[in-house]
Scaffold this active site. Structure first.
Site, PDB file in Angstrom:
ATOM      1  N   GLY A  10       0.841  -1.207   0.000  1.00  0.00           N
ATOM      2  CA  GLY A  10       0.000   0.000   0.000  1.00  0.00           C
ATOM      3  C   GLY A  10       0.864   1.240   0.000  1.00  0.00           C
ATOM      4  N   LEU A  15      -1.111   7.282   3.786  1.00  0.00           N
ATOM      5  CA  LEU A  15      -0.358   7.011   5.024  1.00  0.00           C
ATOM      6  C   LEU A  15       1.144   6.928   4.732  1.00  0.00           C
ATOM      7  CD1 LEU A  15      -0.667   6.177   8.099  1.00  0.00           C
ATOM      8  CD2 LEU A  15      -0.335   3.857   7.282  1.00  0.00           C
ATOM      9  N   ILE A  80      -0.564  -6.766  -4.826  1.00  0.00           N
ATOM     10  CA  ILE A  80      -0.339  -7.508  -3.574  1.00  0.00           C
ATOM     11  C   ILE A  80      -1.400  -8.576  -3.312  1.00  0.00           C
ATOM     12  CG2 ILE A  80       0.993  -5.677  -2.461  1.00  0.00           C
ATOM     13  CD1 ILE A  80      -1.502  -4.672  -1.109  1.00  0.00           C
ATOM     14  N   HIS A 232      -8.757   5.177  18.881  1.00  0.00           N
ATOM     15  CA  HIS A 232      -8.014   6.203  19.620  1.00  0.00           C
ATOM     16  C   HIS A 232      -8.683   6.616  20.943  1.00  0.00           C
ATOM     17  CE1 HIS A 232      -5.990   6.204  15.882  1.00  0.00           C
ATOM     18  NE2 HIS A 232      -6.749   7.073  15.256  1.00  0.00           N
ATOM     19  N   LYS A 317     -15.361  15.751  12.713  1.00  0.00           N
ATOM     20  CA  LYS A 317     -14.654  16.459  11.638  1.00  0.00           C
ATOM     21  C   LYS A 317     -15.349  17.800  11.367  1.00  0.00           C
ATOM     22  CE  LYS A 317     -12.655  12.381   9.485  1.00  0.00           C
ATOM     23  NZ  LYS A 317     -11.238  12.580   9.800  1.00  0.00           N
TER      24      LYS A 317
END
Ligand SMILES: NC(=O)C1=CN([C@@H]2O[C@H](COP(=O)(O)OP(=O)(O)OC[C@H]3O[C@@H](n4cnc5c(N)ncnc54)[C@H](OP(=O)(O)O)[C@@H]3O)[C@@H](O)[C@H]2O)C=CC1
Ligand SMILES: O=C1O[C@H](COP(=O)(O)O)[C@@H](O)[C@H](O)[C@H]1O
Length: 454
Positions: A10, A15, A80, A232, A317
């Site tokens: 990826g 990221l 992949i 989180h 957000k």
């Protein structure tokens, strides 16, 4: 130092460009990882290493150091999901490695690809079950519900040893989150009052100003509850609410965090979901989407230490500011209640973003001849006092993986209980209200709970 080979699955994604490559180049410059480091970037797109790095620099919107990365990175075009295409990867790794090489396999991909890619890594013998030099790293979210998470985990355990598996929650790599245990357990003044007889409530807040950016496809199937709270916010909650671990070794800390996650409940009448104005007009969002981009929850940790104390969780957000903070509010003293003075409750702020640090709200006499009282904040800003640059969460996490340190990674049962709780909440979730700004949500929460979220 041993050689290091990091293979990124990826590698053309957000990221990798914004977090992984900058973190790895910094670790390299600071000589935290070996001189002989090879980063193998896997992707389906037609790049060579130069054009790949050019594109990554463009995507990263930061000053990615291409000169450094040119020394480290090799781009390999490969689907992949297709085992037949793995041969060049296996050959490249065989060419570079020796018996002591540290090998990291980083799955910077969505959880729907974890099973197929893990199977391929196993079937191509890239990773041998139990080999301590080989680690495999999984990003969050780990699954999209309890069932899928369990399936992924069982699949992983059939291919790899738990010691080889690192499940990332990048909040755990943030400086102030690493500091929570130190603040709690290494300061008598806090540890002795860390319970329901003195703590009135806890607020765990993660506000963002951005919208869904380029991740609409993923985000719309997730929403704020699964995207942020499941990982989180529940991780922060468990660090705040856990009992004193037997030791600070990884497993003992995780055992205590799990006890918190096992004992969560919530008030289904005091939940608020919101969706920002303009969400339905974002690219790739269905125009009847009911996905929440904001969630507020009143939860309880039903352990002897914290029974009865509300833990308010809030994230969203397109809010007024980028801020992650934990606020611990203390009960008033009897004297505070008796005195006819405009006193504030004491609060401990654990500040995670934008600047890491700690703040303590106290009542104090106004200096001088008057007898007035004022509210003051004792503040310690870690970032302002740090010598050199503060490390980014991903630098710390990558370095810990390299060094086999597992404390900052989530164990399977933490994820399992977190999903279990989130599924109960999800069942009671109501359709989101529309919001233009944070003020309207803040007002609604104040009306519902009498609490200001600050
Ligand atoms: N971005 C962030 O800030 C954060 C991300 N995460 C997590 O990290 C993971 C990756 O996120 P992110 O980088 O944002 O996602 P992106 O959608 O930006 O990137 C996904 C990557 O997966 C690749 N990919 C998808 N399908 C295949 C395939 N069949 N064969 C080869 N490659 C494939 C894409 O390649 P291609 O370009 O060819 O499509 C791309 O490189 C996710 O699990 C996310 O939740 C977690 C925290 C923060
Ligand atoms: O995992 C995620 O985190 C980010 C917020 O992280 P931060 O370090 O910037 O606070 C969030 O934007 C994203 O939606 C989520 O997947």
């Amino acid at each position: 130092m041993k050689k290091l080979i990091i293979t990124i699955f990826g590698s053309t994604g957000d990221l990798t460009s914004r977090k992984l490559l900058p973190a790895l180049s910094k670790l390299f410059v600071e000589k935290q990882i070996p001189e002989e480091t090879l980063i193998i970037a896997l992707g389906r797109k037609e790049y060579d290493t130069d054009s790949y790095l050019k594109q990554m620099k463009h995507n990263s919107a930061s000053d990615l150091d291409s000169d450094i990365l040119k020394k480290l990175v090799k781009y390999l075009k490969l689907d992949i999901t297709d085992l037949k295409q793995y041969k060049p990867l296996v050959d490249l790794i065989q060419e570079h490695k020796d018996s002591k090489t540290r090998e990291l396999y980083y799955l910077a991909i969505g959880p729907e690809l974890f099973p197929i890619v893990s199977t391929n890594i196993n079937a191509s013998s890239l990773v041998e079950m139990g080999n301590k030099n080989q680690s495999i790293i999984f990003e969050k979210p780990f699954g999209h519900d309890l069932k899928s998470a369990k399936e992924i985990n069982e699949m992983l355990w059939s291919c790899f040893d738990e010691k080889q598996i690192y499940r990332i929650d990048h909040y755990l790599g943030k400086e102030m989150i690493q500091n929570i245990m130190m603040v709690r357990f290494a300061n008598r003044i806090f540890e002795d009052i860390w319970h329901n007889r003195t703590i009135k409530n806890v607020k765990i807040i993660a506000k963002e100003t951005d919208g869904v950016l380029g991740r609409a496809g993923y985000y719309d199937t997730s929403g704020a509850l699964k995207d942020m709270v499941q990982s989180h916010l529940l991780q922060m909650l468990s660090l705040i609410a856990m009992d004193v671990p037997l030791s600070y070794f990884s497993e003992d800390v995780k055992n205590e965090k799990v006890q918190v996650l096992k004992h969560l409940s919530f008030d289904k009448d005091l939940m608020l979901c919101g969706q920002y104005d303009g969400y339905l007009e974002e690219d790739n969002i269905p125009n009847d989407s009911k996905t929440e981009t904001f969630v507020f929850l009143k939860t309880f940790v039903n352990t002897p230490r914290f029974k009865g104390v509300p833990f308010y969780l809030m994230t969203g957000k397109k809010l007024d500011q980028k801020e992650s903070v934990i606020i611990i509010e203390f009960e008033e003293t009897n004297e505070q209640r008796k005195w006819d003075l405009p006193l504030s409750t004491n609060k401990l702020y654990i500040k995670i973003a934008p600047l890491d640090g700690v703040g303590l709200i106290l009542n104090s006499k106004v200096p001088g001849l008057r007898d007035d009282v004022e509210t003051v904040e004792l503040e310690y800003c870690i970032a302002c006092n740090a010598v050199g640059n503060m490390s980014e969460a991903y630098e710390k996490l990558l370095l810990d993986i390299h060094n086999h340190h597992k404390t900052l990674f989530t164990r399977w049962d933490e994820i399992e209980y977190a999903w279990h709780f989130i599924e109960q909440v999800d069942k009671d979730k109501k359709d989101p209200i529309k919001y233009k700004n944070f003020e309207a949500l803040e007002e609604e929460i104040l009306n519902m709970t009498g609490e200001k979220m600050k």
